[in-house]
Design an enzyme around this catalytic site. Structure first.
Site, PDB file in Angstrom:
ATOM      1  N   TYR A  21      65.203 126.978   5.497  1.00 17.86           N
ATOM      2  CA  TYR A  21      66.154 126.549   6.531  1.00 17.86           C
ATOM      3  C   TYR A  21      67.111 127.673   6.876  1.00 17.86           C
ATOM      4  O   TYR A  21      67.440 128.500   6.021  1.00 17.86           O
ATOM      5  CB  TYR A  21      66.956 125.348   6.034  1.00 17.86           C
ATOM      6  CG  TYR A  21      66.183 124.063   5.909  1.00 17.86           C
ATOM      7  CD1 TYR A  21      64.891 123.916   6.416  1.00 17.86           C
ATOM      8  CD2 TYR A  21      66.746 122.964   5.261  1.00 17.86           C
ATOM      9  CE1 TYR A  21      64.198 122.727   6.275  1.00 17.86           C
ATOM     10  CE2 TYR A  21      66.064 121.763   5.130  1.00 17.86           C
ATOM     11  CZ  TYR A  21      64.795 121.652   5.632  1.00 17.86           C
ATOM     12  OH  TYR A  21      64.116 120.471   5.494  1.00 17.86           O
ATOM     13  N   GLY A  25      65.664 113.248  17.087  1.00 21.46           N
ATOM     14  CA  GLY A  25      66.660 112.862  18.080  1.00 21.46           C
ATOM     15  C   GLY A  25      66.129 112.004  19.202  1.00 21.46           C
ATOM     16  O   GLY A  25      66.905 111.440  19.980  1.00 21.46           O
ATOM     17  N   SER A  81      63.448 112.890   9.298  1.00 20.96           N
ATOM     18  CA  SER A  81      63.391 112.694  10.751  1.00 20.96           C
ATOM     19  C   SER A  81      63.301 111.218  11.140  1.00 20.96           C
ATOM     20  O   SER A  81      62.452 110.822  11.943  1.00 20.96           O
ATOM     21  CB  SER A  81      62.223 113.464  11.373  1.00 20.96           C
ATOM     22  OG  SER A  81      62.455 113.692  12.753  1.00 20.96           O
ATOM     23  N   GLY A 123      67.826 108.178  22.212  1.00 21.97           N
ATOM     24  CA  GLY A 123      67.783 107.936  23.649  1.00 21.97           C
ATOM     25  C   GLY A 123      68.252 109.102  24.491  1.00 21.97           C
ATOM     26  O   GLY A 123      68.190 109.047  25.725  1.00 21.97           O
ATOM     27  N   LYS A 124      68.661 110.199  23.851  1.00 17.99           N
ATOM     28  CA  LYS A 124      69.264 111.294  24.623  1.00 17.99           C
ATOM     29  C   LYS A 124      68.259 112.105  25.436  1.00 17.99           C
ATOM     30  O   LYS A 124      68.653 112.873  26.315  1.00 17.99           O
ATOM     31  CB  LYS A 124      70.060 112.214  23.710  1.00 17.99           C
ATOM     32  CG  LYS A 124      69.241 112.971  22.670  1.00 17.99           C
ATOM     33  CD  LYS A 124      70.172 113.771  21.756  1.00 17.99           C
ATOM     34  CE  LYS A 124      69.417 114.471  20.641  1.00 17.99           C
ATOM     35  NZ  LYS A 124      70.352 115.167  19.723  1.00 17.99           N
ATOM     36  N   LEU A 149      65.060 109.723  13.104  1.00 17.08           N
ATOM     37  CA  LEU A 149      65.340 109.594  14.539  1.00 17.08           C
ATOM     38  C   LEU A 149      64.317 110.363  15.379  1.00 17.08           C
ATOM     39  O   LEU A 149      64.519 110.549  16.583  1.00 17.08           O
ATOM     40  CB  LEU A 149      66.752 110.108  14.857  1.00 17.08           C
ATOM     41  CG  LEU A 149      67.901 109.342  14.204  1.00 17.08           C
ATOM     42  CD1 LEU A 149      69.247 109.929  14.638  1.00 17.08           C
ATOM     43  CD2 LEU A 149      67.843 107.868  14.538  1.00 17.08           C
TER      44      LEU A 149
END
Length: 350
Positions: free
Chosen positions: A53, A243, A238, A247-248, A240
Site C-alpha cells: 500500500y 465506492g 471492499s 451511489g457517487k 462498498l
C-alpha cells in the site's frame, strides 16, 4: 462497538476493521492520524494494512501506508497495545517487490522484517498472505472459464505452502508475529493450509479477507460455511465495491479525488450496467429507511452470518464517521427483505 473472536486466535476484534490503503496517496499523515484517533475513540481496535500500500500500487508508494502507521505508533507508543495490527506480504507479479517473485519462506522472513521496520513496532498481530502463488478466482476471475484449475500442479503448490508455514512458524517463535492469515484465497487454499498445519504441527491460519459486498457475494455460502466450521475469521474487504455502493458514481459521475479517477491495476471491472442498476435500487432502499447508501451496504455486510469484522476505508473523516455509524443499528427484517429482492435480480452484477 461490538466485538467478535478472530478465528482460533482467541483475540477479540471490533466488528469494524479500519482499512488504510488510501494513506500515502489519497491521504497524508495528518489525515491518517485523524482517522486512527477517531476510530480508536469509537472502540475500533483492528487496523489492516499491507506492504504494497498505498493503492493503486506503484514503486513510488510502496511501503508508504505502513510508514504512516509506523509514525503514528512512534508518537503513541503507549497505545500500541490497544491495536490488533494486521499487515500483508505481497504475492508475486509486482516487479519492484522482490523482483515479482512468488511468496517463499525466504521472502516471508524478509518481508516481515521490512514491515516491522516501517511500522516501528516489535511485533505484528496478524500477518497475512496478500494473494496466493497460484491464480485464484478473485479480481473478476470468478466467471467459469476465466482460469484453469487443472493446469495447477497441486504438489508444487502444497510444497510452497508448507515452506511458507514453516517460515511463519519461525517468525512466530521469534516473537515477530502472533498469528497468520490469508487474503484473496479459496476454500481449497484454506483447507490445504489447515491440513499442512495439522500434519506438521505448524501455525494455523486464523483468518481470510476476501472481497465481499452486495455486488460481489461469491463467497456465500460455500467459503463462509467453511470458515465458520473451521474457525477461520471471515474479513470482507471492499464492502462498498470501491465506492460504487455509495451511489457517487451514478450517471457516469466521477467525483474529484475518488478511486475511480485513479488508474486501477485491474481496471474498473466493477463498472457494469448491472452493477449500476443494482446500486440505484439499493440507494432507493437506503433513502426509504433514512440512512445513506453506504450505511445500508455496510450494515448488510455486518449482518451476514459468518462475517467477523468488515474492513472499511475512507478518504476523509466525515466518510469515516458515516461508515462507523453504519454498525450501530441492525437493519430491520423488512429492509433486509427489500435488499434480498434486489439481490435476487442482480446476484452477480460484475
Amino acid at each position: 462497538m461490538k466485538y467478535s473472536v478472530l478465528g482460533c486466535s482467541g483475540e477479540k476484534v471490533s466488528r469494524v476493521c479500519l482499512g488504510s490503503m488510501t494513506w500515502g496517496l489519497q491521504n497524508n499523515q495528518q489525515d491518517a492520524n485523524q482517522q486512527i484517533d477517531y476510530a480508536l475513540a469509537q472502540g475500533v481496535n483492528f487496523i489492516d494494512t499491507a506492504e504494497m500500500y498505498a493503492v493503486p500500487p506503484s514503486p513510488a508508494t510502496y511501503g508508504a501506508t505502513e510508514t504512516i502507521i509506523g509514525n503514528w505508533i512512534a508518537n503513541n507508543s503507549s497505545r500500541r497495545k490497544e491495536i490488533l495490527l494486521a499487515t500483508k506480504i505481497a504475492g508475486g507479479g509486482l516487479p519492484y517487490i522482490r523482483s515479482g517473485s512468488p511468496i517463499s519462506g525466504e521472502s516471508i522472513i524478509e518481508a516481515v522484517d521490512g514491515s516491522l521496520k516501517r511500522l516501528q513496532t516489535d511485533y505484528i498481530d496478524l500477518y497475512q498472505l496478500h494473494w496466493p502463488n497460484r491464480t485464484s478466482p478473485h479480481f473478476a476471475k470468478h466467471w467459469p472459464g476465466s482460469i484453469s484449475f487443472t493446469d495447477v500442479d497441486r504438489d508444487v503448490h502444497e510444497q510452497q505452502m508448507l515452506e511458507i508455514l514453516q517460515a511463519l512458524h519461525t517468525c512466530i517463535k521469534a516473537g515477530k508475529i502472533k498469528y497468520c492469515g490469508l487474503s484473496d484465497d479459496t476454500t481449497w487454499g484454506i483447507n490445504t493450509y489447515l491440513k499442512l498445519s495439522d500434519k506438521y504441527a505448524l501455525p494455523k491460519m486464523v483468518s481470510i479477507q476476501n472481497e465481499f459486498s452486495l455486488l460481489h457475494a461469491k463467497d456465500w455460502p460455500y467459503l463462509i460455511e467453511n470458515c465458520v466450521h473451521e474457525n477461520i475469521a471471515y474479513l470482507p474487504w471492499s464492502p462498498l465495491a470501491t465506492g460504487l455502493l455509495s451511489g457517487k458514481y451514478a450517471n457516469g459521475n466521477r467525483p474529484q479525488g475518488s478511486r475511480w479517477t485513479i488508474a486501477q491495476r485491474n481496471g474498473l471491472f466493477r463498472d457494469t450496467p448491472n452493477a449500476h442498476a443494482a446500486t440505484a435500487e439499493y440507494v432507493e432502499i437506503a433513502k426509504s429507511v433514512g440512512i445513506t447508501p453506504s450505511q445500508l451496504a455496510l450494515a448488510w455486510c455486518d449482518q451476514v452470518d459468518g462475517v467477523t469484522s468488515t474492513i472499511i476505508g475512507a478518504t476523509n473523516l466525515e466518510q469515516l464517521k458515516e461508515n462507523i455509524a453504519a454498525f450501530e443499528k441492525p437493519l430491520s427484517e423488512d429492509t433486509l427483505a427489500a435488499i434480498q429482492q434486489v439481490f435476487n435480480d442482480y446476484p452477480v452484477p460484475f
